[in-house]
Design a protein around this motif. Structure first.
Motif, PDB file in Angstrom:
ATOM      1  N   TYR A 248       2.323 -22.503   9.676  1.00  0.00           N
ATOM      2  CA  TYR A 248       2.855 -21.351   8.957  1.00  0.00           C
ATOM      3  C   TYR A 248       1.820 -20.237   8.898  1.00  0.00           C
ATOM      4  N   GLU A 249       0.566 -20.591   8.591  1.00  0.00           N
ATOM      5  CA  GLU A 249      -0.501 -19.581   8.526  1.00  0.00           C
ATOM      6  C   GLU A 249      -0.714 -18.926   9.887  1.00  0.00           C
ATOM      7  N   GLU A 250      -0.656 -19.708  10.940  1.00  0.00           N
ATOM      8  CA  GLU A 250      -0.826 -19.173  12.290  1.00  0.00           C
ATOM      9  C   GLU A 250       0.305 -18.197  12.621  1.00  0.00           C
ATOM     10  N   GLU A 251       1.535 -18.575  12.268  1.00  0.00           N
ATOM     11  CA  GLU A 251       2.676 -17.695  12.516  1.00  0.00           C
ATOM     12  C   GLU A 251       2.544 -16.394  11.718  1.00  0.00           C
ATOM     13  N   GLU A 252       2.094 -16.498  10.466  1.00  0.00           N
ATOM     14  CA  GLU A 252       1.917 -15.305   9.630  1.00  0.00           C
ATOM     15  C   GLU A 252       0.874 -14.375  10.229  1.00  0.00           C
ATOM     16  N   ARG A 253      -0.224 -14.928  10.720  1.00  0.00           N
ATOM     17  CA  ARG A 253      -1.272 -14.091  11.333  1.00  0.00           C
ATOM     18  C   ARG A 253      -0.731 -13.379  12.572  1.00  0.00           C
ATOM     19  N   LYS A 254       0.017 -14.114  13.385  1.00  0.00           N
ATOM     20  CA  LYS A 254       0.588 -13.498  14.585  1.00  0.00           C
ATOM     21  C   LYS A 254       1.572 -12.390  14.210  1.00  0.00           C
ATOM     22  N   LYS A 255       2.397 -12.660  13.205  1.00  0.00           N
ATOM     23  CA  LYS A 255       3.384 -11.680  12.769  1.00  0.00           C
ATOM     24  C   LYS A 255       2.694 -10.417  12.227  1.00  0.00           C
ATOM     25  N   GLU A 256       1.635 -10.610  11.428  1.00  0.00           N
ATOM     26  CA  GLU A 256       0.914  -9.460  10.875  1.00  0.00           C
ATOM     27  C   GLU A 256       0.230  -8.652  11.975  1.00  0.00           C
ATOM     28  N   SER A 257      -0.348  -9.347  12.960  1.00  0.00           N
ATOM     29  CA  SER A 257      -1.007  -8.610  14.035  1.00  0.00           C
ATOM     30  C   SER A 257       0.013  -7.821  14.861  1.00  0.00           C
ATOM     31  N   GLU A 258       1.196  -8.399  15.073  1.00  0.00           N
ATOM     32  CA  GLU A 258       2.233  -7.666  15.791  1.00  0.00           C
ATOM     33  C   GLU A 258       2.707  -6.461  14.995  1.00  0.00           C
ATOM     34  N   GLU A 259       2.898  -6.650  13.689  1.00  0.00           N
ATOM     35  CA  GLU A 259       3.329  -5.530  12.848  1.00  0.00           C
ATOM     36  C   GLU A 259       2.276  -4.423  12.830  1.00  0.00           C
ATOM     37  N   TYR A 260       1.009  -4.812  12.803  1.00  0.00           N
ATOM     38  CA  TYR A 260      -0.066  -3.814  12.808  1.00  0.00           C
ATOM     39  C   TYR A 260      -0.047  -3.030  14.117  1.00  0.00           C
ATOM     40  N   LEU A 261       0.159  -3.755  15.226  1.00  0.00           N
ATOM     41  CA  LEU A 261       0.210  -3.076  16.519  1.00  0.00           C
ATOM     42  C   LEU A 261       1.430  -2.175  16.636  1.00  0.00           C
ATOM     43  N   LEU A 262       2.498  -2.492  15.920  1.00  0.00           N
ATOM     44  CA  LEU A 262       3.706  -1.666  15.953  1.00  0.00           C
ATOM     45  C   LEU A 262       3.616  -0.471  15.001  1.00  0.00           C
ATOM     46  N   GLY A 263       2.524  -0.371  14.234  1.00  0.00           N
ATOM     47  CA  GLY A 263       2.325   0.802  13.401  1.00  0.00           C
ATOM     48  C   GLY A 263       2.447   0.552  11.905  1.00  0.00           C
ATOM     49  N   LYS A 264       2.666  -0.660  11.472  1.00  0.00           N
ATOM     50  CA  LYS A 264       2.770  -0.930  10.047  1.00  0.00           C
ATOM     51  C   LYS A 264       1.384  -0.869   9.429  1.00  0.00           C
ATOM     52  N   GLU A 265       1.307  -0.401   8.196  1.00  0.00           N
ATOM     53  CA  GLU A 265       0.029  -0.260   7.500  1.00  0.00           C
ATOM     54  C   GLU A 265      -0.551  -1.641   7.190  1.00  0.00           C
ATOM     55  N   PHE A 266      -1.881  -1.778   7.376  1.00  0.00           N
ATOM     56  CA  PHE A 266      -2.568  -3.046   7.116  1.00  0.00           C
ATOM     57  C   PHE A 266      -2.885  -3.153   5.635  1.00  0.00           C
ATOM     58  N   ASN A 267      -2.521  -4.267   5.013  1.00  0.00           N
ATOM     59  CA  ASN A 267      -2.783  -4.497   3.601  1.00  0.00           C
ATOM     60  C   ASN A 267      -3.745  -5.680   3.480  1.00  0.00           C
ATOM     61  N   PRO A 268      -5.049  -5.435   3.192  1.00  0.00           N
ATOM     62  CA  PRO A 268      -6.005  -6.534   3.145  1.00  0.00           C
ATOM     63  C   PRO A 268      -5.741  -7.498   1.978  1.00  0.00           C
ATOM     64  N   ASN A 269      -5.170  -7.029   0.886  1.00  0.00           N
ATOM     65  CA  ASN A 269      -4.855  -7.914  -0.238  1.00  0.00           C
ATOM     66  C   ASN A 269      -3.807  -8.961   0.148  1.00  0.00           C
ATOM     67  N   HIS A 270      -2.814  -8.513   0.919  1.00  0.00           N
ATOM     68  CA  HIS A 270      -1.766  -9.427   1.358  1.00  0.00           C
ATOM     69  C   HIS A 270      -2.325 -10.478   2.324  1.00  0.00           C
ATOM     70  N   ALA A 271      -3.252 -10.077   3.192  1.00  0.00           N
ATOM     71  CA  ALA A 271      -3.842 -11.001   4.152  1.00  0.00           C
ATOM     72  C   ALA A 271      -4.662 -12.070   3.434  1.00  0.00           C
ATOM     73  N   ALA A 272      -5.375 -11.703   2.373  1.00  0.00           N
ATOM     74  CA  ALA A 272      -6.164 -12.677   1.607  1.00  0.00           C
ATOM     75  C   ALA A 272      -5.256 -13.639   0.863  1.00  0.00           C
ATOM     76  N   ALA A 273      -4.123 -13.158   0.375  1.00  0.00           N
ATOM     77  CA  ALA A 273      -3.187 -14.015  -0.355  1.00  0.00           C
ATOM     78  C   ALA A 273      -2.547 -15.045   0.580  1.00  0.00           C
ATOM     79  N   VAL A 274      -2.270 -14.650   1.814  1.00  0.00           N
ATOM     80  CA  VAL A 274      -1.639 -15.567   2.754  1.00  0.00           C
ATOM     81  C   VAL A 274      -2.612 -16.652   3.178  1.00  0.00           C
ATOM     82  N   SER A 275      -3.884 -16.273   3.428  1.00  0.00           N
ATOM     83  CA  SER A 275      -4.850 -17.253   3.909  1.00  0.00           C
ATOM     84  C   SER A 275      -5.335 -18.170   2.801  1.00  0.00           C
ATOM     85  N   GLY A 276      -5.063 -17.850   1.531  1.00  0.00           N
ATOM     86  CA  GLY A 276      -5.438 -18.723   0.425  1.00  0.00           C
ATOM     87  C   GLY A 276      -6.841 -18.481  -0.097  1.00  0.00           C
ATOM     88  N   ASP A 277      -7.509 -17.445   0.334  1.00  0.00           N
ATOM     89  CA  ASP A 277      -8.871 -17.148  -0.140  1.00  0.00           C
ATOM     90  C   ASP A 277      -8.874 -16.392  -1.434  1.00  0.00           C
TER      91      ASP A 277
END
Length: 117
Positions: A88-117
């Motif tokens: 699930y974490e791997e899929e989320e990372r891939k999805k976020e990287s694709e969204e970032y490449l498509l122009g979606k704004e990067f949210n570092p807080n959301h990335a930390a919440a997904v990875s569990g840190d």
């Protein structure tokens, strides 16, 4: 004065009739049954250990050969996949990287919440 043989001590012959005495046939049978059960358990344990060793060797050979299929063991299926699993974490990372490449704004807080840190 100590007697030299059992005939000199007739008062102790009742001991063989006691439930705890080792000459009692019921006790000898219980001991024999327990020994047989222990031998069966030991044989079963040895057989299972050999089977596990063979499975590990086979998995190692498969890994060396490049096969990715892994046998399901015990409760591993409970932790594979699902909401919090590594897939699930791997899929989320891939999805976020694709969204970032498509122009979606990067949210570092959301990335930390997904990875569990």
């Amino acid at each position: 004065c100590t007697p030299k043989n059992k005939k000199d001590m007739p008062g102790l012959s009742f001991l063989a009739k006691k439930s705890w005495h080792t000459a009692n046939l019921n006790n000898q049978e219980k001991v024999w049954m327990a020994e047989q059960k222990a031998a069966q358990e030991k044989a079963k344990t040895t057989e299972l250990a050999q089977q596990i060793q063979q499975e590990r060797e086979q998995e190692e050979l498969d890994m060396i050969a490049g096969k990715t299929k892994r046998l399901d063991r015990g409760i591993d299926w409970m932790y594979a996949g699902g909401v919090g699993g590594p897939q699930y974490e791997e899929e989320e990372r891939k999805k976020e990287s694709e969204e970032y490449l498509l122009g979606k704004e990067f949210n570092p807080n959301h990335a930390a919440a997904v990875s569990g840190d």
